[in-house]
Design a protein around this motif. Structure first.
Motif, short mmCIF file in Angstrom:
data_model
loop_
_atom_site.label_atom_id
_atom_site.label_comp_id
_atom_site.label_asym_id
_atom_site.label_seq_id
_atom_site.Cartn_x
_atom_site.Cartn_y
_atom_site.Cartn_z
N PHE A 163 0.85 -1.19 0.00
CA PHE A 163 0.00 0.00 0.00
C PHE A 163 0.89 1.25 0.00
O PHE A 163 1.46 1.60 1.03
CB PHE A 163 -0.91 0.01 1.24
CG PHE A 163 -1.92 -1.09 1.28
CD1 PHE A 163 -3.20 -0.90 0.79
CD2 PHE A 163 -1.59 -2.32 1.82
CE1 PHE A 163 -4.15 -1.92 0.85
CE2 PHE A 163 -2.53 -3.35 1.89
CZ PHE A 163 -3.81 -3.14 1.39
N ILE A 214 -4.26 8.77 -7.73
CA ILE A 214 -3.73 7.51 -8.26
C ILE A 214 -3.30 6.58 -7.12
O ILE A 214 -3.62 5.39 -7.11
CB ILE A 214 -2.55 7.78 -9.22
CG1 ILE A 214 -3.04 8.52 -10.47
CG2 ILE A 214 -1.86 6.47 -9.61
CD1 ILE A 214 -1.94 8.91 -11.43
N SER A 215 -2.59 7.12 -6.14
CA SER A 215 -2.14 6.29 -5.02
C SER A 215 -3.32 5.84 -4.15
O SER A 215 -3.32 4.73 -3.61
CB SER A 215 -1.11 7.02 -4.18
OG SER A 215 -1.61 8.27 -3.73
N ALA A 265 -6.32 5.24 -5.33
CA ALA A 265 -6.92 4.16 -6.12
C ALA A 265 -6.12 2.87 -5.97
O ALA A 265 -6.70 1.78 -5.87
CB ALA A 265 -7.01 4.58 -7.59
N GLU A 266 -4.78 2.98 -5.96
CA GLU A 266 -3.94 1.79 -5.78
C GLU A 266 -4.24 1.14 -4.43
O GLU A 266 -4.35 -0.10 -4.32
CB GLU A 266 -2.47 2.19 -5.86
CG GLU A 266 -1.49 1.01 -5.81
CD GLU A 266 -1.08 0.59 -4.41
OE1 GLU A 266 -0.51 -0.51 -4.27
OE2 GLU A 266 -1.36 1.34 -3.44
N ASN A 267 -4.38 1.97 -3.39
CA ASN A 267 -4.70 1.44 -2.07
C ASN A 267 -6.05 0.72 -2.07
O ASN A 267 -6.20 -0.35 -1.47
CB ASN A 267 -4.72 2.57 -1.04
CG ASN A 267 -3.35 2.91 -0.50
OD1 ASN A 267 -3.14 2.92 0.71
ND2 ASN A 267 -2.39 3.19 -1.37
N ILE A 323 -7.60 -0.66 -4.66
CA ILE A 323 -7.50 -1.89 -5.45
C ILE A 323 -6.84 -3.00 -4.64
O ILE A 323 -7.34 -4.14 -4.56
CB ILE A 323 -6.72 -1.63 -6.76
CG1 ILE A 323 -7.54 -0.75 -7.70
CG2 ILE A 323 -6.36 -2.96 -7.46
CD1 ILE A 323 -6.76 -0.25 -8.90
N VAL A 324 -5.71 -2.68 -4.00
CA VAL A 324 -4.99 -3.68 -3.20
C VAL A 324 -5.84 -4.08 -1.99
O VAL A 324 -5.84 -5.25 -1.58
CB VAL A 324 -3.62 -3.15 -2.76
CG1 VAL A 324 -2.91 -4.16 -1.87
CG2 VAL A 324 -2.76 -2.84 -3.98
N VAL A 371 -13.97 -0.57 -5.42
CA VAL A 371 -12.81 0.32 -5.54
C VAL A 371 -13.26 1.77 -5.59
O VAL A 371 -12.72 2.63 -4.88
CB VAL A 371 -11.99 -0.05 -6.80
CG1 VAL A 371 -10.94 1.03 -7.07
CG2 VAL A 371 -11.31 -1.40 -6.62
#
Length: 371
Positions: free
Chosen positions: A223, A230-231, A233-235, A237-238, A308
């Motif tokens: 994470f 963007i970050s 969204a990455e969090n 998704i993960v 998400v």
């Protein structure tokens, strides 16, 4: 290593202790609702694809159990009997995100901020799902799925048969003032406990070992720091993927999420993990079993996107309002989990005594009439 395992076990037991009274109280409230409200007519009123029908399905889901397996079992029965895809999915989202026992547990372990994010996010999940399904539903695939259900599963699965067998039979006033009514409440109470206890226990002890055995550097690698869209969204998704891989149901996901929060995972990642219980590996196997492979793939994609997006929006909203709660440290978590003479201890004793009384009513007292 032995010390770390022992500490992990103690953290798991502490989480279980802190969560016991909220779980039992929530299950009692769910049993009251299931017993006093007639669920037999649900499928008849959930056939439309409009917003009103979806809202009714959401309310019905809120009055159901937080057990993910039970929610999916009822969902497929409603769909088989004529409920629309939108209404069926709304029911499943509401029954795993907006139910009483889940909310009480989130408040007890994670605080009001996560509870509010779960409630607002739960409604957002349903809204986003509704829009996506209205725009993209492959109707032939789901009509084929309905025919498949009617042919391969002509009878309701066991959880649905049981609930309906002890459901509303009289006016609610008569139920609450009669021995038979409280016996039905007791049977619903222990039936719901039977559906969720394995997932809950697994979640508590998995959380304990995560806190004590998994280094914070592992989570910081997965994470990234949520500094922009963007970050974040990455969090999210993960976080959903972590929930998918956890194999845990909705109740068990909460202590797992509390462990992630204590380990340094972001707000979006934690709330996304809680949202993900409808697409875990064992639950996806059931979607495939009931609806077929093509429908299950569609459900996974739609639900994944929905989860998400909801988690990202919750992170952005709560950050803007300054509502992201302070993170609890591992030592702070240990202090929080200590047994003291406080409200938690009093409520635990009260609900355990109440559970014993319900057991006497629902199990022991009913035995003579069954012979």
């Amino acid at each position: 290593m032995i010390d770390a395992l022992t500490q992990g076990l103690l953290v798991g037991l502490g989480l279980f202790y802190k969560a016991l009274w909220p779980i039992l109280l929530g299950v009692l409230l769910t049993a009251l609702i299931e017993t006093l409200i007639d669920q037999d007519r649900l499928a008849d009123i959930l056939g439309g694809r409009d917003l009103l029908t979806t809202g009714k399905a959401s309310l019905a889901g809120m009055a159901s159990s937080a057990c993910t397996f039970g929610a999916l079992s009822i969902t497929q029965t409603l769909f088989k009997k004529g409920a629309s895809s939108e209404a069926s999915f709304a029911f499943s989202f509401a029954s795993t995100n907006l139910v009483i026992e889940l909310g009480i547990l989130i408040y007890a372990l994670l605080g009001w901020q996560f509870l509010l994010a779960e409630l607002l996010g739960g409604m957002l999940l349903i809204a986003i799902m509704y829009v996506l399904v209205r725009l993209t539903l492959p109707e032939k695939i789901f009509e084929d799925a309905r025919h498949r259900l009617r042919e391969q599963f002509p009878d309701d699965p066991e959880p649905v048969r049981f609930n309906r067998g002890v459901g509303a039979q009289k006016a609610w006033q008569a139920q609450l003032t009669s021995l038979a009514g409280w016996q039905r409440i007791a049977r619903n109470y222990f039936h719901t406990l039977g559906k969720i206890y394995k997932s809950a226990l697994f979640g508590f002890f998995a959380a304990g070992f995560i806190v004590t055995l998994v280094p914070a550097s592992f989570w910081s690698t997965l994470f990234v720091e949520p500094v922009d869209s963007i970050s974040i969204a990455e969090n999210a998704i993960v976080g959903v993927l972590a929930g998918v891989a956890s194999f845990i149901g909705s109740i068990g996901n909460v202590p797992f999420a509390a462990a992630l929060w204590a380990s340094g995972v972001s707000f979006a990642g934690v709330i996304a993990c809680i949202y993900a219980d409808l697409i875990t590996v064992p639950i996806m196997a059931l979607w495939k079993k009931f609806f077929g492979l093509k429908a299950a793939i569609y459900i996974f994609v739609i639900f994944f996107i929905t989860m998400v997006v909801s988690a990202v929006l919750m992170e952005q909203l709560f950050s803007a309002l300054g509502w992201i709660p302070p993170r609890i440290s591992t030592q702070g978590l240990m202090d929080f989990l200590q047994v003291r003479f406080d409200f938690t201890l009093i409520m635990t004793i009260v609900v355990l005594v109440g559970s014993l009384l319900l057991y006497t009513l629902g199990v022991k007292h009913s035995r003579p009439s069954q012979t």
